[in-house]
Design a protein around this motif. Structure first.
Motif, PDB file in Angstrom:
ATOM      1  N   ASN A 110       0.888  -1.287  -0.046  1.00  0.00           N
ATOM      2  CA  ASN A 110      -0.060   0.018   0.119  1.00  0.00           C
ATOM      3  C   ASN A 110       0.693   1.289  -0.077  1.00  0.00           C
ATOM      4  O   ASN A 110       0.288   2.494  -0.004  1.00  0.00           O
ATOM      5  N   TRP A 111       2.303   1.146   0.093  1.00  0.00           N
ATOM      6  CA  TRP A 111       2.909   2.258  -0.225  1.00  0.00           C
ATOM      7  C   TRP A 111       4.276   2.127  -0.870  1.00  0.00           C
ATOM      8  O   TRP A 111       4.423   0.928  -0.839  1.00  0.00           O
TER       9      TRP A 111
ATOM     10  N   ASP B 108       2.738  13.529  -9.161  1.00  0.00           N
ATOM     11  CA  ASP B 108       1.819  12.635  -9.855  1.00  0.00           C
ATOM     12  C   ASP B 108       1.498  12.731 -11.216  1.00  0.00           C
ATOM     13  O   ASP B 108       2.078  13.636 -11.705  1.00  0.00           O
TER      14      ASP B 108
ATOM     15  N   THR C 244       1.163   6.573  -2.340  1.00  0.00           N
ATOM     16  CA  THR C 244       0.065   5.721  -1.697  1.00  0.00           C
ATOM     17  C   THR C 244      -0.926   5.493  -2.767  1.00  0.00           C
ATOM     18  O   THR C 244      -2.002   5.199  -2.363  1.00  0.00           O
ATOM     19  N   LYS C 245      -0.465   5.460  -4.118  1.00  0.00           N
ATOM     20  CA  LYS C 245      -1.432   5.125  -5.145  1.00  0.00           C
ATOM     21  C   LYS C 245      -0.510   4.587  -6.137  1.00  0.00           C
ATOM     22  O   LYS C 245       0.368   4.859  -6.581  1.00  0.00           O
ATOM     23  N   THR C 246      -1.520   3.893  -7.100  1.00  0.00           N
ATOM     24  CA  THR C 246      -0.719   3.480  -8.335  1.00  0.00           C
ATOM     25  C   THR C 246      -0.764   4.601  -9.240  1.00  0.00           C
ATOM     26  O   THR C 246      -1.885   5.241  -9.585  1.00  0.00           O
ATOM     27  N   ASP C 247       0.182   5.069  -9.948  1.00  0.00           N
ATOM     28  CA  ASP C 247       0.391   6.145 -10.696  1.00  0.00           C
ATOM     29  C   ASP C 247       1.686   6.067 -11.393  1.00  0.00           C
ATOM     30  O   ASP C 247       2.717   5.438 -10.867  1.00  0.00           O
TER      31      ASP C 247
ATOM     32  N   THR D 290      -2.800  -2.541  -2.715  1.00  0.00           N
ATOM     33  CA  THR D 290      -4.031  -2.087  -1.888  1.00  0.00           C
ATOM     34  C   THR D 290      -3.665  -0.720  -1.444  1.00  0.00           C
ATOM     35  O   THR D 290      -2.985  -0.700  -0.359  1.00  0.00           O
ATOM     36  N   PRO D 291      -3.922   0.353  -2.085  1.00  0.00           N
ATOM     37  CA  PRO D 291      -3.465   1.558  -1.434  1.00  0.00           C
ATOM     38  C   PRO D 291      -4.375   1.889  -0.120  1.00  0.00           C
ATOM     39  O   PRO D 291      -5.617   1.308  -0.300  1.00  0.00           O
TER      40      PRO D 291
ATOM     41  N   LYS E   5      -6.967   3.703   2.018  1.00  0.00           N
ATOM     42  CA  LYS E   5      -7.899   4.482   1.890  1.00  0.00           C
ATOM     43  C   LYS E   5      -7.620   5.969   2.185  1.00  0.00           C
ATOM     44  O   LYS E   5      -8.115   6.932   1.427  1.00  0.00           O
TER      45      LYS E   5
END
Ligand code: NAG
Ligand code: NAG
Length: 382
Positions: free
Chosen positions: A159-160, A180, A210-213, A238-239, A241
């Motif tokens: 998640n990170w 990003d 903390t996200k897919t990018d 699984t980033p 929430k």
């Protein structure tokens, strides 16, 4: 008829004044076109009026004299503006003497005046400031210009991901940022900067994403109009929430003769925050070892501390990586009265200060009154 011309006069004076007040500021990027506005009342036909645009009071930008101007044979235009400036012939009948400067250069920045020297009943001057911002380009051939940075992944979970961007031997000292794919800057602690033997700076920036990018490390040296970047794709199954710690509370667990046991609870914070108790002077209060548990991509933390003096104690939750800090506070008095009150988030705190100022005032007044009357004070959550 007389009334009409009077109305025109007022409009004229009014529009002239607002522009001259310095409200006219046009900001464009180098290479784009700039529209410099200059308008009298729409009822004022200026086909027969002379008007003259100057830059910084001296350079001739554009002069119109009924039918004759720089784009149809008139001489005198400053070299800098040939042949990039035009007016709007069709707009003249509407009192509009605006001009457009095409393909702007940084050197076009300055203060422009639009003057109607022979206007009746009085001359008019409009002031417009033009700011042309430079476009940063890849200029790796300039000495000291940063070369493409190196991005590495230092650590990663589901998640990170902790990314590092390294720039070597750049001069002047560059600004380094992670962004990003939408161009938002990823909050990060200050980069480490060291001077290199052969001149120039090494800069190391670390940021937790903390996200897919696709993330970009952008290196900018404004002084030499230079910018380079490198990109990396990060996939997180699984980033979390909601990474920033927002749910937190402080409460008084119990009181003994030895002191008061305070408990601070933080839920679902990511990255893992530092949690501390501080007194009203900002000193860290020694605490018991924190209980830390990981759950759903965030950390739950429970911290306890025993305090022995009357004071307002604050539980401070800090996530340096994302520049985030929240706190909750509680007032304690070991002698047995006011048992305490809890203030929620920093944001809530600020809002209640502004919005609920009166309520707080009343609360304290009633409290002070009760105290005088000798009644026991009760626990009041805020
Ligand atoms: C003046 O003319 C230009 C070009 O057509 C236009 O963009 C601008 O809005 C006009 N100004 C006013 C006040 O009508
Ligand atoms: C315009 O004039 C003001 C006041 O003299 C000055 O501060 C400002 O820098 C000038 N603008 C430009 C773009 O040169």
């Amino acid at each position: 008829m007389e009334r009409l011309s009077l109305a025109c006069l007022c409009l004229l004076t009014w529009s002239g004044m607002t522009s001259a007040d310095g409200n006219g500021r046009v900001v464009v990027k180098e290479g784009s076109d700039a529209l410099l506005p200059c308008s009298l009342s729409t009822e004022r036909n200026i086909i027969g009026e002379l008007f003259d645009w100057k830059k910084d009071g001296q350079r001739e930008v554009f002069m119109y004299e009924p039918g004759v101007h720089y784009n149809n044979g008139r001489s005198g235009q400053d070299e800098q503006f040939k042949p990039r400036v035009s007016h709007f012939q069709d707009e003249l009948k509407n009192g509009n003497a605006s001009i457009i400067i095409r393909n702007t250069k940084v050197a076009d920045s300055g203060n422009y005046t639009c003057v109607f020297p022979h206007l009746q009943p009085q001359s008019q001057t409009f002031l417009i400031e033009l700011v042309v911002g430079p476009i940063l380009k890849d200029r790796r051939n300039i000495p000291g210009a940063a070369t493409e940075p190196y991005i590495t992944t230092i650590d990663q979970t589901n998640n990170w991901s902790l990314l590092q961007c390294l720039v070597r031997g750049a001069f002047p000292k560059p600004k380094v940022e992670f962004k990003d794919s939408s161009g938002n800057v990823i909050p990060a602690p200050e980069p480490q900067v060291s001077e290199r033997g052969g001149g120039g700076y090494n800069v190391t920036l670390k940021a937790t994403v903390t996200k897919t990018d696709t993330f970009r490390c952008v290196v900018t040296q404004e002084e030499i109009h230079h910018q380079v970047y490198a990109e990396t794709y990060v996939f997180l199954p699984t980033p979390p929430k909601n990474g920033a710690a927002q749910k937190m509370s402080v409460k008084i667990l119990h009181q003994t003769n030895d002191g008061i046991l305070l408990q601070c609870e933080v839920e679902g914070a990511f990255p893992k925050p530092k949690v501390e108790f501080k007194d009203s002077d900002g000193n860290v209060v020694p605490a018991h070892e924190a209980q830390v548990s990981e759950r759903g991509g965030g950390y739950d933390i429970i911290l306890q501390a025993t305090v022995t003096k009357t004071d307002t104690f604050r539980c401070v939750v800090t996530q340096e990586e994302i520049h985030h800090q929240v706190y909750a506070e509680t007032y304690v008095s070991p002698k047995g009265f006011p048992t305490g009150w809890v203030v929620g988030l920093l944001i809530t705190f600020v809002i209640s200060l502004v919005g609920g100022g009166l309520a707080v005032h009343c609360f304290w007044r009633s409290k002070a009154k009760k105290f005088k009357e000798g009644s026991q004070t009760e626990r009041v959550p805020l």
